[in-house]
Design a protein around this motif. Sequence first.
Motif, PDB file in Angstrom:
ATOM      1  N   PHE A 202       1.023  -1.157  -0.005  1.00 38.81           N
ATOM      2  CA  PHE A 202       0.075   0.160   0.042  1.00 38.81           C
ATOM      3  C   PHE A 202       1.097   1.338  -0.022  1.00 38.81           C
ATOM      4  CE2 PHE A 202      -2.545  -3.359   2.013  1.00 38.81           C
ATOM      5  CZ  PHE A 202      -3.553  -3.159   1.185  1.00 38.81           C
ATOM      6  N   TRP A 203       2.187   1.096   0.402  1.00 37.18           N
ATOM      7  CA  TRP A 203       2.845   2.321   0.454  1.00 37.18           C
ATOM      8  C   TRP A 203       4.075   2.175  -0.639  1.00 37.18           C
ATOM      9  CZ3 TRP A 203       1.587  -0.484   5.023  1.00 37.18           C
ATOM     10  CH2 TRP A 203       1.000   0.284   5.973  1.00 37.18           C
ATOM     11  N   LYS A 204       4.261   1.262  -0.917  1.00 36.20           N
ATOM     12  CA  LYS A 204       5.263   1.169  -2.298  1.00 36.20           C
ATOM     13  C   LYS A 204       4.733  -0.184  -3.059  1.00 36.20           C
ATOM     14  CE  LYS A 204       9.310   2.230   0.761  1.00 36.20           C
ATOM     15  NZ  LYS A 204      10.807   1.798   1.299  1.00 36.20           N
ATOM     16  N   LYS A 205       4.393   0.610  -4.361  1.00 29.71           N
ATOM     17  CA  LYS A 205       3.759  -0.311  -5.385  1.00 29.71           C
ATOM     18  C   LYS A 205       4.652  -1.150  -6.199  1.00 29.71           C
ATOM     19  CE  LYS A 205      -0.301   1.699  -4.983  1.00 29.71           C
ATOM     20  NZ  LYS A 205      -1.510   1.187  -4.490  1.00 29.71           N
ATOM     21  N   ARG A 206       5.902  -0.970  -5.876  1.00 30.23           N
ATOM     22  CA  ARG A 206       6.885  -2.035  -6.448  1.00 30.23           C
ATOM     23  C   ARG A 206       7.113  -3.195  -5.999  1.00 30.23           C
ATOM     24  NH1 ARG A 206      10.429   2.012  -3.966  1.00 30.23           N
ATOM     25  NH2 ARG A 206      11.592   1.058  -2.275  1.00 30.23           N
ATOM     26  N   TYR A 207       6.402  -3.633  -4.667  1.00 28.64           N
ATOM     27  CA  TYR A 207       6.337  -4.720  -4.170  1.00 28.64           C
ATOM     28  C   TYR A 207       5.264  -5.668  -4.899  1.00 28.64           C
ATOM     29  CZ  TYR A 207      10.123  -3.392  -0.875  1.00 28.64           C
ATOM     30  OH  TYR A 207      11.279  -3.435  -0.092  1.00 28.64           O
ATOM     31  N   ARG A 208       4.440  -5.237  -5.424  1.00 24.95           N
ATOM     32  CA  ARG A 208       3.502  -5.887  -6.116  1.00 24.95           C
ATOM     33  C   ARG A 208       4.138  -7.159  -6.870  1.00 24.95           C
ATOM     34  NH1 ARG A 208      -0.107  -1.958  -9.560  1.00 24.95           N
ATOM     35  NH2 ARG A 208      -0.635  -3.795 -10.497  1.00 24.95           N
ATOM     36  N   ARG A 209       5.075  -6.794  -7.628  1.00 20.92           N
ATOM     37  CA  ARG A 209       6.085  -7.882  -8.162  1.00 20.92           C
ATOM     38  C   ARG A 209       6.422  -8.992  -7.276  1.00 20.92           C
ATOM     39  NH1 ARG A 209      11.930  -6.842 -11.214  1.00 20.92           N
ATOM     40  NH2 ARG A 209      12.305  -8.963 -11.801  1.00 20.92           N
ATOM     41  N   LEU A 210       6.778  -8.503  -6.089  1.00 24.39           N
ATOM     42  CA  LEU A 210       6.945  -9.818  -5.260  1.00 24.39           C
ATOM     43  C   LEU A 210       5.774 -10.435  -4.639  1.00 24.39           C
ATOM     44  CD1 LEU A 210       9.426 -11.003  -3.630  1.00 24.39           C
ATOM     45  CD2 LEU A 210       9.181  -9.583  -1.814  1.00 24.39           C
ATOM     46  N   ILE A 211       4.525  -9.815  -4.731  1.00 22.40           N
ATOM     47  CA  ILE A 211       3.399 -10.666  -4.455  1.00 22.40           C
ATOM     48  C   ILE A 211       3.148 -11.504  -5.572  1.00 22.40           C
ATOM     49  CG2 ILE A 211       0.924 -10.258  -4.419  1.00 22.40           C
ATOM     50  CD1 ILE A 211       1.506  -7.460  -2.794  1.00 22.40           C
ATOM     51  N   TYR A 212       3.137 -11.246  -6.707  1.00 17.91           N
ATOM     52  CA  TYR A 212       2.944 -12.109  -7.731  1.00 17.91           C
ATOM     53  C   TYR A 212       3.858 -13.046  -7.908  1.00 17.91           C
ATOM     54  CZ  TYR A 212       0.077  -8.197  -9.823  1.00 17.91           C
ATOM     55  OH  TYR A 212      -0.783  -7.045  -9.896  1.00 17.91           O
ATOM     56  N   ILE A 213       5.150 -12.838  -7.650  1.00 15.09           N
ATOM     57  CA  ILE A 213       6.291 -14.032  -7.605  1.00 15.09           C
ATOM     58  C   ILE A 213       5.598 -15.047  -6.524  1.00 15.09           C
ATOM     59  CG2 ILE A 213       8.594 -14.507  -7.013  1.00 15.09           C
ATOM     60  CD1 ILE A 213       9.342 -11.920  -8.389  1.00 15.09           C
ATOM     61  N   GLY A 214       5.766 -14.394  -5.225  1.00 14.41           N
ATOM     62  CA  GLY A 214       5.166 -15.153  -4.092  1.00 14.41           C
ATOM     63  C   GLY A 214       3.959 -16.150  -4.269  1.00 14.41           C
ATOM     64  N   SER A 376      11.123 -26.021 -11.554  1.00 11.41           N
ATOM     65  CA  SER A 376      10.461 -25.169 -10.590  1.00 11.41           C
ATOM     66  C   SER A 376      11.103 -24.604  -9.537  1.00 11.41           C
ATOM     67  CB  SER A 376       9.041 -25.702  -9.857  1.00 11.41           C
ATOM     68  OG  SER A 376       7.951 -26.170 -10.720  1.00 11.41           O
ATOM     69  N   LEU A 377      12.280 -25.481  -9.122  1.00  6.46           N
ATOM     70  CA  LEU A 377      13.158 -24.911  -8.085  1.00  6.46           C
ATOM     71  C   LEU A 377      14.283 -23.910  -8.847  1.00  6.46           C
ATOM     72  CD1 LEU A 377      14.365 -25.331  -5.077  1.00  6.46           C
ATOM     73  CD2 LEU A 377      15.683 -27.247  -6.024  1.00  6.46           C
ATOM     74  N   ILE A 378      14.363 -24.367  -9.711  1.00  5.07           N
ATOM     75  CA  ILE A 378      15.616 -23.274 -10.619  1.00  5.07           C
ATOM     76  C   ILE A 378      15.086 -22.236 -11.090  1.00  5.07           C
ATOM     77  CG2 ILE A 378      16.912 -23.029 -12.521  1.00  5.07           C
ATOM     78  CD1 ILE A 378      17.350 -25.998 -12.823  1.00  5.07           C
ATOM     79  N   PHE A 379      13.571 -22.282 -11.417  1.00  4.42           N
ATOM     80  CA  PHE A 379      12.666 -21.068 -11.770  1.00  4.42           C
ATOM     81  C   PHE A 379      12.621 -20.151 -10.501  1.00  4.42           C
ATOM     82  CE2 PHE A 379       8.592 -19.223 -11.696  1.00  4.42           C
ATOM     83  CZ  PHE A 379       8.652 -18.141 -12.855  1.00  4.42           C
ATOM     84  N   THR A 380      12.229 -20.608  -9.316  1.00  2.00           N
ATOM     85  CA  THR A 380      11.892 -20.081  -8.196  1.00  2.00           C
ATOM     86  C   THR A 380      13.150 -18.925  -7.701  1.00  2.00           C
ATOM     87  OG1 THR A 380      10.237 -21.546  -7.490  1.00  2.00           O
ATOM     88  CG2 THR A 380      11.375 -20.335  -5.632  1.00  2.00           C
ATOM     89  N   VAL A 381      14.320 -19.944  -7.756  1.00  4.05           N
ATOM     90  CA  VAL A 381      15.611 -19.143  -7.348  1.00  4.05           C
ATOM     91  C   VAL A 381      15.921 -17.994  -8.298  1.00  4.05           C
ATOM     92  CG1 VAL A 381      18.212 -19.474  -7.075  1.00  4.05           C
ATOM     93  CG2 VAL A 381      16.507 -21.246  -6.083  1.00  4.05           C
ATOM     94  N   LEU A 382      15.891 -18.178  -9.451  1.00  4.45           N
ATOM     95  CA  LEU A 382      16.085 -17.188 -10.402  1.00  4.45           C
ATOM     96  C   LEU A 382      15.213 -16.102 -10.412  1.00  4.45           C
ATOM     97  CD1 LEU A 382      17.078 -19.225 -13.534  1.00  4.45           C
ATOM     98  CD2 LEU A 382      18.623 -17.942 -12.128  1.00  4.45           C
ATOM     99  N   PHE A 384      13.462 -14.868  -7.800  1.00  5.24           N
ATOM    100  CA  PHE A 384      13.807 -14.148  -6.622  1.00  5.24           C
ATOM    101  C   PHE A 384      14.919 -13.254  -6.773  1.00  5.24           C
ATOM    102  CE2 PHE A 384      10.450 -16.752  -4.502  1.00  5.24           C
ATOM    103  CZ  PHE A 384       9.840 -15.696  -3.482  1.00  5.24           C
ATOM    104  N   MET A 385      16.128 -13.837  -7.431  1.00  2.00           N
ATOM    105  CA  MET A 385      17.249 -13.361  -7.746  1.00  2.00           C
ATOM    106  C   MET A 385      16.932 -12.157  -8.766  1.00  2.00           C
ATOM    107  SD  MET A 385      20.224 -16.191  -8.685  1.00  2.00           S
ATOM    108  CE  MET A 385      21.221 -15.318  -9.014  1.00  2.00           C
ATOM    109  N   SER A 386      16.041 -12.297  -9.636  1.00  2.00           N
ATOM    110  CA  SER A 386      15.687 -11.040 -10.619  1.00  2.00           C
ATOM    111  C   SER A 386      14.952 -10.152  -9.838  1.00  2.00           C
ATOM    112  CB  SER A 386      14.835 -11.623 -11.641  1.00  2.00           C
ATOM    113  OG  SER A 386      13.471 -11.942 -11.374  1.00  2.00           O
ATOM    114  N   PHE A 387      14.196 -10.247  -8.753  1.00  2.00           N
ATOM    115  CA  PHE A 387      13.459  -9.307  -8.075  1.00  2.00           C
ATOM    116  C   PHE A 387      14.581  -8.699  -7.299  1.00  2.00           C
ATOM    117  CE2 PHE A 387      11.819  -8.204  -3.668  1.00  2.00           C
ATOM    118  CZ  PHE A 387      10.956  -7.125  -4.307  1.00  2.00           C
TER     119      PHE A 387
END
Length: 597
Positions: A202-214, A376-382, A384-387
């Motif tokens: 709600f304060w920092k919109k850029r964290y929407r990306r982490l919500i989608y990833i999560g 999926s494990l490789i994908f997940t690590v990469l 989060f690294m991109s984020f």
Amino acid sequence: MKGAKQRHNFILHSTVFLIACLAILVVAIYALHMQRVSEADPLDGPFTVTDDGKKTENVSLSSYVIGHTVERGEQFVIEGNLPENLPDPSTLSVLTYLSAVEVTAGGENCYSYGKDLFEEGKIIGSGYHFADLPDDAGGMPFAVTITAGERNAFTSLSPMQVAGADEIYPAFAGRNFYNLLIAVFMILLGFISAGGSLVVVFWKKRYRRLIYIGMFVLLLGIWILCNEKTMQIFSSNLRYSTILEYVSLYTAEIPFFCLIRFMRQDAEKWKKIAMDIVVAYAMVFAMVTSILQSTGVFHISNCLRFFHIGSAACLIIMIFTALKPINEMSSSERLMNIAILIMCLFAGGDLVRFNVMKYIAMNEAALYNSIIPFGSLIFTVLLFMSFFYSMYELVTRQARADSLEKAAYREPVTGLYNRTYSEKRFRELSAGNSEYLIINMDLNGLKKTNDTYGHAVGDKLITRFADSLREGFSGVGEPFRMGGDEYMVIVENPDMEEVRAAFKKLFECTVRYSFGLPTKIAFAYGIASSQQFSGTNEEYAGQKAEFVYAYADRKMYEMKGKKRGGAAVVTTGTGRAAGMREHIPATERFRRETKKE
């Protein structure tokens, strides 16, 4: 520039090295996993298989081909003898898909599942069935009856396993240990990432990306847990586990497509519309299939082929609309594209493997040995690294912007805010509704000091007064140097007691900072409050703060025009007695003015 390039190369090489290490780890884990599976002794035959009255003898389950589309209600009866020398008690493990199962040994019914669900027309769960055999079951005849709960529920029969009751469950957990580890890791990581980001989005919109990833990682982890049948370690309810498997699969593409859409906010309008349509389709598909399942109109498992076709089409649209030239991508975007490419390769490969095993090779045992958990494990690590790499880029850009802003808004000699920043603050104050004070100050004797002692001493006088102002009004107001000998302080939402205390501290600081100077620090001031201008900002042509500043400036010059004395120009001497004489009347004048105005 050179340092930034070296830093970029270091991060790039570190990423490549991490990917290589992760790939080696995944290959090793998969090899160990397959070794564990191969070490298990399957109960493969020879058996007699009866398909709706048609009997086939001396059948090996791993090579048995049904040869036609299985219809709902079609029954397969597998008959044979159990191995000799079985320990007591023993358990038979049977893997079925969307089917009811019944196990008998020595004419005694040992296990039954799904018959009532079949009669009620409900979806029947897929998974392992553990039938406890009677004592002295070694060499005993047994029969397994499998009733298909859906059309095309399976294309072949899976080998069974039999072992001591205290061995069969650890063997099941051991075979699925790596899939369980990956699934639980992804679920926890996704939950923490999505849940934590929801608090700050709600304060920092850029964290929407982490919500989608999560959310994507969380749903993918749930799907792996159910698809690999490791959910049975936590729950024996096969029906709900199967429903959850399909729901998580159909829903997982929503945050995945949302993530791609969020990353391409700079795309052309028609591309944004195309991506929005893809996201909307994914939402509608997940919602419709869930409604059909919950109302009993259509089983969610029967939508899998539509899902495969729709997802492939959506992925192609996303590739053509979201992809941009490599030279226009940031490092985090390139890393994310590598992650998506790897996931697509694993998903595409698994899709081909699934259909080959189901419809061509018809090897039901290998049908669900999915490679997606490792991809999926490789994908997940990469991912989060991109984020985190994007956060690094953002912090770097912000630091660069802050540095430029500091250069633009700071006065170089004193480090105080400059006139340019004051104009920005005036616009903000005029547009807002908060109360504020503007205190205008003029440093006396600067020209005389420059002419008599030189500009180096004059600069010392300027910086010493700036230090006094900064220290005196610390935590109370914003000090500015407007140019030359003119200073200003803005106090927003003023507490008059705090302002008086700040003035008192300023006076004390000027006494201290006067030591070592050939002339004492002296200044005049004027104070104006926004409350003295009761009209709206529009009545002042949007420049109310400018009027308040002008009034403070006038008051300062009125004070400067009076004869020198404690009540006129605030001066500080180099001795304690002189300082006290000047402080007392100046403070009292300020107290009277603030009480009156």
